[in-house]
Design a protein around this motif. Structure first.
Motif, PDB file in Angstrom:
ATOM      1  N   ALA A 138      41.315 -29.832  -5.482  1.00  0.00           N
ATOM      2  CA  ALA A 138      41.580 -31.239  -5.801  1.00  0.00           C
ATOM      3  C   ALA A 138      41.437 -31.416  -7.305  1.00  0.00           C
ATOM      4  N   SER A 139      42.514 -31.771  -7.981  1.00  0.00           N
ATOM      5  CA  SER A 139      42.515 -31.807  -9.440  1.00  0.00           C
ATOM      6  C   SER A 139      42.043 -33.135 -10.004  1.00  0.00           C
ATOM      7  N   ALA A 140      41.962 -34.180  -9.174  1.00  0.00           N
ATOM      8  CA  ALA A 140      41.592 -35.502  -9.664  1.00  0.00           C
ATOM      9  C   ALA A 140      40.091 -35.582  -9.911  1.00  0.00           C
ATOM     10  N   PRO A 141      39.616 -36.593 -10.655  1.00  0.00           N
ATOM     11  CA  PRO A 141      38.195 -36.698 -10.975  1.00  0.00           C
ATOM     12  C   PRO A 141      37.313 -37.017  -9.783  1.00  0.00           C
ATOM     13  N   MET A 142      37.882 -37.494  -8.683  1.00  0.00           N
ATOM     14  CA  MET A 142      37.134 -37.836  -7.478  1.00  0.00           C
ATOM     15  C   MET A 142      36.012 -38.810  -7.801  1.00  0.00           C
ATOM     16  N   LEU A 143      34.807 -38.533  -7.327  1.00  0.00           N
ATOM     17  CA  LEU A 143      33.693 -39.452  -7.523  1.00  0.00           C
ATOM     18  C   LEU A 143      32.689 -38.884  -8.508  1.00  0.00           C
ATOM     19  N   ARG A 144      32.113 -39.778  -9.323  1.00  0.00           N
ATOM     20  CA  ARG A 144      30.922 -39.376 -10.045  1.00  0.00           C
ATOM     21  C   ARG A 144      29.778 -39.341  -9.032  1.00  0.00           C
ATOM     22  N   GLY A 145      28.758 -38.562  -9.307  1.00  0.00           N
ATOM     23  CA  GLY A 145      27.657 -38.443  -8.355  1.00  0.00           C
ATOM     24  C   GLY A 145      27.999 -37.532  -7.190  1.00  0.00           C
ATOM     25  N   MET A 146      28.927 -36.568  -7.401  1.00  0.00           N
ATOM     26  CA  MET A 146      29.359 -35.702  -6.311  1.00  0.00           C
ATOM     27  C   MET A 146      28.214 -34.849  -5.774  1.00  0.00           C
ATOM     28  N   HIS A 147      27.336 -34.359  -6.658  1.00  0.00           N
ATOM     29  CA  HIS A 147      26.234 -33.524  -6.188  1.00  0.00           C
ATOM     30  C   HIS A 147      25.355 -34.309  -5.225  1.00  0.00           C
ATOM     31  N   ARG A 148      25.152 -35.585  -5.544  1.00  0.00           N
ATOM     32  CA  ARG A 148      24.275 -36.399  -4.711  1.00  0.00           C
ATOM     33  C   ARG A 148      24.869 -36.603  -3.326  1.00  0.00           C
ATOM     34  N   PHE A 149      26.143 -37.032  -3.258  1.00  0.00           N
ATOM     35  CA  PHE A 149      26.670 -37.278  -1.920  1.00  0.00           C
ATOM     36  C   PHE A 149      27.002 -35.972  -1.216  1.00  0.00           C
ATOM     37  N   GLY A 150      27.251 -34.893  -1.986  1.00  0.00           N
ATOM     38  CA  GLY A 150      27.446 -33.599  -1.349  1.00  0.00           C
ATOM     39  C   GLY A 150      26.200 -33.142  -0.621  1.00  0.00           C
ATOM     40  N   ALA A 151      25.029 -33.367  -1.234  1.00  0.00           N
ATOM     41  CA  ALA A 151      23.774 -33.004  -0.580  1.00  0.00           C
ATOM     42  C   ALA A 151      23.572 -33.818   0.688  1.00  0.00           C
ATOM     43  N   HIS A 152      23.925 -35.109   0.647  1.00  0.00           N
ATOM     44  CA  HIS A 152      23.797 -35.946   1.840  1.00  0.00           C
ATOM     45  C   HIS A 152      24.752 -35.476   2.936  1.00  0.00           C
ATOM     46  N   LEU A 153      25.975 -35.079   2.552  1.00  0.00           N
ATOM     47  CA  LEU A 153      26.927 -34.600   3.547  1.00  0.00           C
ATOM     48  C   LEU A 153      26.401 -33.341   4.225  1.00  0.00           C
ATOM     49  N   ILE A 154      25.887 -32.414   3.440  1.00  0.00           N
ATOM     50  CA  ILE A 154      25.385 -31.165   4.008  1.00  0.00           C
ATOM     51  C   ILE A 154      24.196 -31.434   4.920  1.00  0.00           C
ATOM     52  N   ALA A 155      23.296 -32.335   4.498  1.00  0.00           N
ATOM     53  CA  ALA A 155      22.161 -32.689   5.345  1.00  0.00           C
ATOM     54  C   ALA A 155      22.637 -33.356   6.628  1.00  0.00           C
ATOM     55  N   GLY A 156      23.633 -34.229   6.509  1.00  0.00           N
ATOM     56  CA  GLY A 156      24.161 -34.895   7.696  1.00  0.00           C
ATOM     57  C   GLY A 156      24.836 -33.921   8.637  1.00  0.00           C
ATOM     58  N   MET A 157      25.605 -32.977   8.085  1.00  0.00           N
ATOM     59  CA  MET A 157      26.268 -31.985   8.929  1.00  0.00           C
ATOM     60  C   MET A 157      25.256 -31.130   9.668  1.00  0.00           C
ATOM     61  N   GLN A 158      24.098 -30.927   9.046  1.00  0.00           N
ATOM     62  CA  GLN A 158      23.068 -30.125   9.683  1.00  0.00           C
ATOM     63  C   GLN A 158      22.620 -30.749  10.999  1.00  0.00           C
ATOM     64  N   ALA A 159      22.690 -32.078  11.078  1.00  0.00           N
ATOM     65  CA  ALA A 159      22.245 -32.791  12.276  1.00  0.00           C
ATOM     66  C   ALA A 159      23.394 -33.098  13.225  1.00  0.00           C
ATOM     67  N   ALA A 160      24.611 -32.649  12.912  1.00  0.00           N
ATOM     68  CA  ALA A 160      25.784 -33.084  13.673  1.00  0.00           C
ATOM     69  C   ALA A 160      26.609 -31.910  14.175  1.00  0.00           C
ATOM     70  N   ASP A 161      27.422 -32.200  15.188  1.00  0.00           N
ATOM     71  CA  ASP A 161      28.411 -31.245  15.685  1.00  0.00           C
ATOM     72  C   ASP A 161      29.790 -31.526  15.102  1.00  0.00           C
ATOM     73  N   ALA A 162      30.056 -32.798  14.798  1.00  0.00           N
ATOM     74  CA  ALA A 162      31.370 -33.222  14.320  1.00  0.00           C
ATOM     75  C   ALA A 162      31.184 -34.259  13.226  1.00  0.00           C
ATOM     76  N   VAL A 163      32.175 -34.369  12.344  1.00  0.00           N
ATOM     77  CA  VAL A 163      32.104 -35.307  11.223  1.00  0.00           C
ATOM     78  C   VAL A 163      33.366 -36.159  11.201  1.00  0.00           C
ATOM     79  N   TRP A 164      33.162 -37.479  11.108  1.00  0.00           N
ATOM     80  CA  TRP A 164      34.267 -38.432  10.964  1.00  0.00           C
ATOM     81  C   TRP A 164      34.162 -39.011   9.552  1.00  0.00           C
ATOM     82  N   PRO A 165      34.956 -38.515   8.594  1.00  0.00           N
ATOM     83  CA  PRO A 165      34.843 -39.006   7.222  1.00  0.00           C
ATOM     84  C   PRO A 165      35.505 -40.372   7.049  1.00  0.00           C
ATOM     85  N   LEU A 166      34.819 -41.256   6.350  1.00  0.00           N
ATOM     86  CA  LEU A 166      35.362 -42.567   6.001  1.00  0.00           C
ATOM     87  C   LEU A 166      35.554 -42.586   4.490  1.00  0.00           C
ATOM     88  N   ALA A 167      36.747 -42.297   4.051  1.00  0.00           N
ATOM     89  CA  ALA A 167      37.022 -42.239   2.617  1.00  0.00           C
ATOM     90  C   ALA A 167      38.507 -42.423   2.401  1.00  0.00           C
TER      91      ALA A 167
END
Length: 410
Positions: A138-167
């Protein structure tokens, strides 16, 4: 892991789960679904969002949570708008709050190494590159704070079987999330990253639809040779969503002059097509589509800019089947669309022309359950059984009704 379903008496209220081995044989475990909103997880949009878009995000988040909560066999893993769920410091609600906290802490510790590893007993390890390294395509700038929400995504995936992204697909965010889910070896409850990449660019989308024989509004780069026809032109971001920063000009020269004056290389041009604006609420799987609703879109003009006011879900009829055929053509042209998909179109005297394809929840979803008398989240989850599930369950006869969803303009 296999996903099983037991028919329920009500449409869209299947009992879902996954089979797990136990000492006494097989038991039905609840399917844990993470509803992930990157803004809630601490991401900052690359471009300012108007209040109306923020309201739409909140509205869709709450509607999806309500639909998932109504399904038996589902355990919802979600996040608050601040990135931390009540009673769960890791920002994960449901599943394992303590494990989520540890996972987020471990994610911060290992971030500098370029990898995040969050093991959980009895489940495959989630191992994913930190963000935005995981999204190099993905070449676009996306979001600032990516490390922060990336950590939350990984933690959330740890507790889940499936992910429904809202973005939104803008700025590469939805594609990035989808890649992260698949690399984390979780079920992605959304379209494949390739389909998201196509839909995120108006130019790419127009080419793909044209190649598939789908009637769509022509889209041009400012540097392309434009038709000599007179009439008004529309200027919009190539990777924009909805009406955001979409402008109307009286002629081609005025549109090009605005682009040059603002150094707006990321914009595209479309000839203005007069007609009735509408959208389709679909579920898609393996190149096929099922129409859940034909919606009327309410758009206003102010200072030569388009402003989205809301949708009337099932506010349009499709007695001649034109819109149903359009839905099938779009799904065939982009066969990796999966789950809920929105298609924006303009209905002219000569037929319907596609304006946009949204591989995500659209505003109409907020009124869809009430309009069709059926749980749309349940219909999406049924697709885990394959494309045959799209026609296996009929919508309640005579239940379709018009439902207005208003978002305001501020």
């Amino acid at each position: 892991m296999s996903v099983s379903r037991i028919p329920d008496a009500e449409c869209g209220r299947r009992r879902l789960g996954r089979t797990s081995a136990s000492a006494g044989g097989h038991s039905m475990a609840r399917l844990k679904v993470l509803v992930f909103d990157p803004i809630a997880a601490g991401g900052i949009p690359a471009r300012p969002l108007p209040q109306s878009l923020k309201r739409q995000g909140d509205m869709l988040h709450q509607a999806l949570l309500a639909d998932l909560d109504a399904l038996s066999g589902i355990e919802v893993v979600s996040m608050t708008r601040s990135g931390a769920a009540p009673g769960h410091p890791a920002g994960v609600d449901g599943g394992n709050g303590a494990a989520g906290t540890a996972a987020a802490t471990e994610a911060e510790k290992t971030k500098s190494a370029g990898w995040t590893k969050t093991p959980r007993e009895g489940q495959a390890t989630v191992r994913s590159r930190t963000w935005p390294a995981a999204c190099s395509s993905a070449s676009a700038p996306m979001l600032r704070g990516m490390h922060r929400f990336g950590a939350h995504l990984i933690a959330g995936m740890q507790a889940a079987d499936a992910v429904w992204p809202l973005a939104s697909e803008s700025d590469g965010v939805l594609e990035c999330l989808s890649l992260g889910v698949l690399r984390g070896k979780r079920i992605l409850l959304g379209s494949a990253p390739g389909a998201v990449e196509v839909a995120a660019s108006k130019l790419k989308l127009a080419r793909v639809l044209a190649d598939g024989g789908v009637a769509a509004v022509a889209t041009y780069s400012p540097h392309a040779a434009l038709p000599q026809d007179g009439g008004p032109w529309v200027v919009k971001p190539d990777d924009g969503a909805g009406c955001l920063d979409t402008r109307l000009f009286g002629d081609r020269a005025a549109a090009l002059a605005w682009i040059r004056a603002h150094g707006a290389d990321g914009y595209v041009l479309q000839p203005f097509v007069a007609g009735k604006l509408g959208s389709l609420s679909l579920i898609c799987c393996d190149g096929a589509a099922r129409v859940l609703a034909c919606n009327q879109e309410r758009v206003a003009m102010h200072d030569n800019r388009f402003h989205f006011l809301g949708s009337v879900v099932n506010g349009l009829a499709d007695d001649d089947g034109v819109l149903a055929r359009l839905a099938q053509q779009v799904a065939a042209a982009i066969p990796s669309l999966w789950g809920y998909v929105g298609v924006d179109f303009v209905l002219t005297a000569h037929g319907a022309m596609v304006l946009d394809v949204n591989p995500r929840l659209t505003t109409a979803y907020a009124g869809l359950h009430a309009s069709i008398g059926c749980n749309p989240a349940g219909l999406v989850l049924d697709l885990l059984n394959g494309p045959g599930a799209m026609t296996a369950q009929a919508l309640p006869a005579g239940m379709r009704r018009a439902v207005s969803v208003d978002v305001g303009v501020a």
